[in-house]
Design an enzyme around this catalytic site. Structure first.
Site, PDB file in Angstrom:
ATOM      1  N   ARG A 222      26.827  -6.058 -54.282  1.00 49.96           N
ATOM      2  CA  ARG A 222      27.519  -5.337 -55.350  1.00 49.96           C
ATOM      3  C   ARG A 222      26.474  -4.640 -56.220  1.00 49.96           C
ATOM      4  O   ARG A 222      25.374  -5.174 -56.424  1.00 49.96           O
ATOM      5  CB  ARG A 222      28.325  -6.297 -56.237  1.00 49.96           C
ATOM      6  CG  ARG A 222      29.667  -6.728 -55.645  1.00 49.96           C
ATOM      7  CD  ARG A 222      30.666  -5.565 -55.582  1.00 49.96           C
ATOM      8  NE  ARG A 222      31.971  -5.920 -55.050  1.00 49.96           N
ATOM      9  CZ  ARG A 222      32.355  -5.764 -53.783  1.00 49.96           C
ATOM     10  NH1 ARG A 222      31.537  -5.277 -52.875  1.00 49.96           N
ATOM     11  NH2 ARG A 222      33.582  -6.086 -53.419  1.00 49.96           N
ATOM     12  N   HIS A 270      29.313   2.746 -49.678  1.00 53.40           N
ATOM     13  CA  HIS A 270      30.105   1.500 -49.648  1.00 53.40           C
ATOM     14  C   HIS A 270      30.877   1.370 -48.327  1.00 53.40           C
ATOM     15  O   HIS A 270      32.107   1.283 -48.318  1.00 53.40           O
ATOM     16  CB  HIS A 270      31.065   1.435 -50.860  1.00 53.40           C
ATOM     17  CG  HIS A 270      31.523   0.020 -51.133  1.00 53.40           C
ATOM     18  ND1 HIS A 270      31.824  -0.440 -52.381  1.00 53.40           N
ATOM     19  CD2 HIS A 270      31.719  -1.046 -50.296  1.00 53.40           C
ATOM     20  CE1 HIS A 270      32.194  -1.711 -52.314  1.00 53.40           C
ATOM     21  NE2 HIS A 270      32.128  -2.101 -51.047  1.00 53.40           N
TER      22      HIS A 270
HETATM   23  P1  NAP Z   1      30.742 -15.937 -50.244  1.00 55.36           P
HETATM   24  O1  NAP Z   1      31.106 -16.571 -48.944  1.00 55.36           O
HETATM   25  O2  NAP Z   1      31.504 -16.317 -51.465  1.00 55.36           O
HETATM   26  O3  NAP Z   1      29.194 -16.217 -50.478  1.00 55.36           O
HETATM   27  C1  NAP Z   1      28.558 -15.916 -51.686  1.00 55.36           C
HETATM   28  C2  NAP Z   1      27.149 -16.481 -51.645  1.00 55.36           C
HETATM   29  O4  NAP Z   1      26.526 -16.144 -52.884  1.00 55.36           O
HETATM   30  C3  NAP Z   1      27.137 -18.012 -51.546  1.00 55.36           C
HETATM   31  O5  NAP Z   1      26.085 -18.430 -50.717  1.00 55.36           O
HETATM   32  C4  NAP Z   1      26.896 -18.432 -52.982  1.00 55.36           C
HETATM   33  O6  NAP Z   1      26.257 -19.696 -53.127  1.00 55.36           O
HETATM   34  C5  NAP Z   1      25.975 -17.339 -53.449  1.00 55.36           C
HETATM   35  N1  NAP Z   1      25.968 -17.268 -54.904  1.00 55.36           N
HETATM   36  C6  NAP Z   1      26.998 -17.021 -55.751  1.00 55.36           C
HETATM   37  N2  NAP Z   1      26.598 -17.113 -57.033  1.00 55.36           N
HETATM   38  C7  NAP Z   1      25.293 -17.432 -56.993  1.00 55.36           C
HETATM   39  C8  NAP Z   1      24.320 -17.697 -57.987  1.00 55.36           C
HETATM   40  N3  NAP Z   1      24.607 -17.643 -59.292  1.00 55.36           N
HETATM   41  N4  NAP Z   1      23.070 -18.006 -57.598  1.00 55.36           N
HETATM   42  C9  NAP Z   1      22.759 -18.081 -56.278  1.00 55.36           C
HETATM   43  N5  NAP Z   1      23.629 -17.856 -55.280  1.00 55.36           N
HETATM   44  C10 NAP Z   1      24.885 -17.534 -55.639  1.00 55.36           C
HETATM   45  O7  NAP Z   1      30.837 -14.352 -50.145  1.00 55.36           O
HETATM   46  P2  NAP Z   1      30.707 -13.430 -48.834  1.00 55.36           P
HETATM   47  O8  NAP Z   1      31.992 -13.364 -48.119  1.00 55.36           O
HETATM   48  O9  NAP Z   1      29.496 -13.827 -48.089  1.00 55.36           O
HETATM   49  O10 NAP Z   1      30.492 -12.004 -49.522  1.00 55.36           O
HETATM   50  C11 NAP Z   1      29.384 -11.770 -50.386  1.00 55.36           C
HETATM   51  C12 NAP Z   1      29.590 -10.477 -51.147  1.00 55.36           C
HETATM   52  O11 NAP Z   1      29.436  -9.363 -50.269  1.00 55.36           O
HETATM   53  C13 NAP Z   1      30.990 -10.274 -51.712  1.00 55.36           C
HETATM   54  O12 NAP Z   1      31.163 -10.964 -52.926  1.00 55.36           O
HETATM   55  C14 NAP Z   1      31.052  -8.785 -51.911  1.00 55.36           C
HETATM   56  O13 NAP Z   1      30.560  -8.491 -53.213  1.00 55.36           O
HETATM   57  C15 NAP Z   1      30.056  -8.249 -50.873  1.00 55.36           C
HETATM   58  N6  NAP Z   1      30.722  -7.437 -49.835  1.00 55.36           N
HETATM   59  C16 NAP Z   1      30.328  -6.141 -49.673  1.00 55.36           C
HETATM   60  C17 NAP Z   1      30.897  -5.359 -48.682  1.00 55.36           C
HETATM   61  C18 NAP Z   1      30.432  -3.954 -48.442  1.00 55.36           C
HETATM   62  O14 NAP Z   1      31.045  -3.207 -47.669  1.00 55.36           O
HETATM   63  N7  NAP Z   1      29.348  -3.528 -49.061  1.00 55.36           N
HETATM   64  C19 NAP Z   1      31.889  -5.892 -47.854  1.00 55.36           C
HETATM   65  C20 NAP Z   1      32.279  -7.218 -48.050  1.00 55.36           C
HETATM   66  C21 NAP Z   1      31.683  -7.986 -49.035  1.00 55.36           C
HETATM   67  P3  NAP Z   1      26.974 -21.057 -52.640  1.00 55.36           P
HETATM   68  O15 NAP Z   1      26.931 -20.987 -51.128  1.00 55.36           O
HETATM   69  O16 NAP Z   1      26.130 -22.120 -53.181  1.00 55.36           O
HETATM   70  O17 NAP Z   1      28.377 -21.010 -53.178  1.00 55.36           O
END
Ligand code: NAP
Length: 307
Positions: A222, A270
């Protein structure tokens, strides 16, 4: 018969109007997908950020709000939303992210564009093997771990960072104190974190000093994860060699933003990973089936954590 409100931009309706009803039937959910309804009659809301729905208060009967996106930063703080909120974890989305991230990593690891349009100039400067390239993943969730599997299969020297401790087959650290350890000496940094108050500006003037000089930053997470001014300053003095940015604080990225013209910034609109309607619809339909069968919902958002 359930009333399922599809509250998302028109472009998404065109993609989902046939595949989502098909997925509901496949999961034996007896429901009608509608674009408009009396809020008091709605059982479920399938949601992506849109201009119409900001107040969830009138949806007194709705049992869940099911996001069509993985990132829920634009809805998680909505105080009118009291229903359970799920986010999208979709195999199609993960596959797309793995392809995009791996492509960008290989591009910069191998300098695949080095001789594009170059004048005749024979310099043999072979890249190291992946095993000698330090790559750090910030975020080890659904998408981060999917990318980690592929990068490990290619033998990259991987490190990872998350909020909670992980038992992963590569070195990881966690929490605010573990960030420096994760970034220290990284040659490629990938941010796959959600946008929350704790992750905003996680790459800032201080933390951008920790990777190796000339490191590449790849952000498909993001926009607010990066302090833009600090990144531009780090690019200017060579601490950061290149930035590949798929997400921005303001989207579309304004035409006068310095990123567009910067020779060492790749702007991507994006598209790193988009939800794939067929597989995403099955995830949404499965959650409605679960809710109706009083089974726990998959991929519930934790409001206190913000993701
Ligand atoms: P997820 O499964 O919720 O994983 C988020 C990761 O971030 C987890 O490992 C979490 O730690 C870590 N995290 C959150 N807060 C943190 C903090 N304060 N300090 C350290 N680590 C932290 O999410 P996901 O499905 O992998 O997706 C990740 C992000 O990708 C989404 O939120 C979205 O913003 C982005 N995204 C972008 C696109 C695009 O097209 N560009 C598409 C889809 C998603 P824990 O494992 O300890 O909970």
């Amino acid at each position: 018969m359930l009333t399922i409100l599809f509250s998302a931009p028109d472009a998404l309706w065109n993609q989902y109007e046939e595949v989502l009803p098909a997925a509901l039937s496949a999961k034996r959910v007896d429901g009608t997908l509608v674009r408009d309804a009396d809020p008091a009659a709605v059982d479920y809301i399938v949601y992506a950020p849109n201009d119409r729905l900001h107040d969830f208060t009138p949806f007194t009967k709705a049992r869940a709000v099911l996001s069509l996106f993985a990132g829920v930063d634009r809805i998680v703080g909505n105080t009118t939303l009291t229903q359970p909120l799920t986010r999208l974890v979709d195999p199609g989305l993960a596959e797309g992210m793995v392809e995009w991230v791996t492509g960008q990593v290989l591009m910069h690891h191998l300098h695949l564009d080095r001789n594009l349009g170059a004048a005749p100039h024979w310099v043999q400067n072979a890249p190291p093997l992946a095993r000698d390239r330090r790559v750090t993943l910030l975020g080890l969730g659904e998408l981060g771990m999917a990318c980690a599997d592929m990068l490990r299969a290619l033998h990259f020297d991987l490190r990872g960072w998350s909020r909670s401790a992980k038992d992963a087959p590569f070195p990881t650290s966690h929490g605010t104190d573990g960030l420096k350890q994760a970034l220290d000496g990284a040659e490629i940094v990938i941010t796959l974190l959600p946008d929350t108050p704790d992750t905003r500006n996680i790459l800032n003037a201080e933390s951008l000093r920790w990777p190796a000089r000339g490191a590449v930053v790849i952000n498909p997470g993001r926009g607010p994860l990066i302090d833009d001014e600090a990144l531009l300053a780090a690019l200017a003095d060579g601490r950061i060699g290149h930035a590949v940015l798929d997400v921005f604080r303001v989207e579309p990225l304004p035409a006068d933003h310095p990123y567009w013209a910067h020779p060492r910034v790749t702007v991507s609109p994006h598209i790193a990973a988009v939800s794939r309607p067929t597989s995403a619809s099955l995830v949404v339909a499965e959650n409605i089936r679960r809710s109706e069968a009083s089974e726990p919902l998959l991929f519930l958002v934790d409001r206190s954590r913000g993701y």
